[in-house]
Design an enzyme around this catalytic site. Structure first.
Site, mmCIF file in Angstrom:
data_model
loop_
_atom_site.group_PDB
_atom_site.id
_atom_site.type_symbol
_atom_site.label_atom_id
_atom_site.label_comp_id
_atom_site.label_asym_id
_atom_site.label_seq_id
_atom_site.Cartn_x
_atom_site.Cartn_y
_atom_site.Cartn_z
ATOM 1 N N GLY A 7 2.688 2.283 10.619
ATOM 2 C CA GLY A 7 3.640 3.382 10.432
ATOM 3 C C GLY A 7 4.382 3.772 11.691
ATOM 4 N N HIS A 52 -9.445 1.065 5.014
ATOM 5 C CA HIS A 52 -8.164 1.265 5.715
ATOM 6 C C HIS A 52 -8.413 2.228 6.883
ATOM 7 C CE1 HIS A 52 -4.084 2.542 6.586
ATOM 8 N NE2 HIS A 52 -3.674 1.458 5.964
ATOM 9 N N GLY A 69 2.847 -1.194 4.216
ATOM 10 C CA GLY A 69 2.884 0.221 3.864
ATOM 11 C C GLY A 69 4.297 0.660 3.523
ATOM 12 N N GLY A 70 4.960 1.291 4.501
ATOM 13 C CA GLY A 70 6.282 1.881 4.295
ATOM 14 C C GLY A 70 7.278 0.975 3.579
ATOM 15 N N GLU A 90 -6.838 4.679 7.903
ATOM 16 C CA GLU A 90 -6.659 6.101 7.576
ATOM 17 C C GLU A 90 -7.914 6.654 6.908
ATOM 18 O OE1 GLU A 90 -2.939 5.604 5.509
ATOM 19 O OE2 GLU A 90 -1.998 5.067 7.412
ATOM 20 N N ASN A 116 0.866 -1.175 0.000
ATOM 21 C CA ASN A 116 0.000 0.000 0.000
ATOM 22 C C ASN A 116 0.905 1.228 0.000
ATOM 23 O OD1 ASN A 116 -1.754 2.077 0.587
ATOM 24 N ND2 ASN A 116 -2.260 1.360 2.651
ATOM 25 N N TRP A 117 1.002 1.861 -1.162
ATOM 26 C CA TRP A 117 1.899 3.017 -1.271
ATOM 27 C C TRP A 117 1.312 4.281 -0.651
ATOM 28 C CZ3 TRP A 117 5.077 3.289 -6.493
ATOM 29 C CH2 TRP A 117 5.949 2.188 -6.528
ATOM 30 N N LYS A 118 0.047 4.254 -0.305
ATOM 31 C CA LYS A 118 -0.631 5.437 0.251
ATOM 32 C C LYS A 118 -0.416 6.628 -0.694
ATOM 33 C CE LYS A 118 -0.154 3.334 4.726
ATOM 34 N NZ LYS A 118 -0.038 3.465 6.178
ATOM 35 N N SER A 122 3.617 -2.191 10.200
ATOM 36 C CA SER A 122 5.074 -2.277 10.367
ATOM 37 C C SER A 122 5.643 -3.650 9.979
ATOM 38 C CB SER A 122 5.489 -1.885 11.787
ATOM 39 O OG SER A 122 5.109 -0.545 12.048
ATOM 40 N N GLU A 160 -5.257 -4.884 10.688
ATOM 41 C CA GLU A 160 -4.224 -3.865 10.870
ATOM 42 C C GLU A 160 -4.476 -3.107 12.170
ATOM 43 O OE1 GLU A 160 -2.251 -2.769 6.881
ATOM 44 O OE2 GLU A 160 -3.931 -1.439 7.197
HETATM 45 P P1 PGA Z 1 2.990 0.263 7.559
HETATM 46 O O1 PGA Z 1 1.499 0.489 6.988
HETATM 47 O O2 PGA Z 1 3.485 -1.042 6.974
HETATM 48 O O3 PGA Z 1 3.778 1.449 7.082
HETATM 49 O O4 PGA Z 1 2.874 0.183 9.035
HETATM 50 C C1 PGA Z 1 0.620 -0.580 6.797
HETATM 51 C C2 PGA Z 1 -0.679 -0.085 6.210
HETATM 52 O O5 PGA Z 1 -1.143 1.006 6.565
HETATM 53 O O6 PGA Z 1 -1.303 -0.768 5.367
#
Ligand code: PGA
Length: 253
Positions: A175, A96, A236-237, A98, A9-11, A215, A169
């Site tokens: 993050g 998600h 994500g990251g 967010e 997930n590149w956001k 993470s 999640e």
């Molecule tokens: P993260 O994000 O791996 O940077 O913690 C995961 C996500 O939000 O899908």
């Protein structure tokens, strides 16, 4: 046997040069390609660049991060599942944390999106997860049960839910560098499977893939994947850098 799925997930990150660099650097063995599915969900504006750059790597599927539940109409700024399908998407993340936190999405919205994605022939990756406050107040189970019921099981009578993916999640692990322990992740993924099984039956629940996200890194993926109810990762990251994503996709069994 559930095939592991690792989705990046590149956001709201990345650019065309980054897409080209990633696609260029991402090399994975045929053995891994045959036994694991992988997807990258870049921002919408990078999808055509992604398709061009990764043309020789069809094993990396394309995904989106959100969709509207209507197929077309006066919904400024939104994109429909059919449009995503035409853009080459295979999957789409919905719900998600967010989106729930910053854009006010609730379980009913997430459920409408999941249904629309299924109708368009896309694989929905439905996210659920508790906040730190909820966990510390002993409400994890209640929160997960409510989210799974409202986001997924509200559509129990559709009959085609075995193709969906659920991502657990924990909001406190996204993050933050703070991964849930593999036992914590298994506890919740096991709970999710039980909730699915109680309503959909064991056969469907056994077919649905449940991912862990929060993470995920190359060095914790093997341990997470050793757990019976964790079928992959939503990353994500660490999905922004080809070498990290390769390390995660290529985890040791
Ligand atoms: P993260 O994000 O791996 O940077 O913690 C995961 C996500 O939000 O899908």
């Amino acid at each position: 046997m559930r095939m592991p799925l690792i989705a990046g997930n590149w956001k709201m990150n990345g650019d065309v040069a980054g897409v080209e660099k990633f696609a260029d650097e991402f090399e994975i063995s045929q053995d891994i390609i045959e036994k694991r599915q992988m997807a990258i969900c870049p921002p919408l504006t990078l999808m055509s660049a992604w398709r061009a750059a990764a043309e020789s790597k069809p094993h990396i599927k394309l995904g989106a991060q959100n969709a509207h539940w209507k197929s077309s109409g006066a919904y400024t700024g939104e994109v429909s599942p059919g449009m995503l399908k035409e853009a080459g998407c295979w999957c789409c993340i919905v719900g998600h944390s967010e989106r729930r936190q910053y854009f006010g999405e609730n379980d009913a919205d997430v459920n409408k999106k999941m249904n629309a994605l299924l109708d368009a022939g896309l694989v929905p990756i439905v996210c659920v997860g508790e906040t730190l406050e909820e966990r510390e107040a002993g409400k994890m189970e209640q929160v997960i049960t409510t989210q799974v019921s409202g986001s997924v099981l509200a559509s129990a009578d559709r009959g085609d839910l075995s193709v969906i993916v659920v991502a657990y999640e924990p909001v406190w692990a996204i993050g933050t560098g703070k991964t849930a322990t593999s036992d914590q992740a298994q506890e919740v993924c096991g709970l999710i499977r039980k909730l699915l099984s109680d309503k959909l039956g064991a056969a469907s629940a056994d077919a649905i893939r449940i991912l862990y996200g929060g993470s995920v890194k190359p060095d914790n993926m093997s341990e997470l994947m050793s757990k019976p109810d964790i079928d992959g990762g939503l990353v994500g990251g660490a999905s922004l850098k080809a070498s990290d994503f390769m390390g995660i996709v290529g985890y040791k069994e």
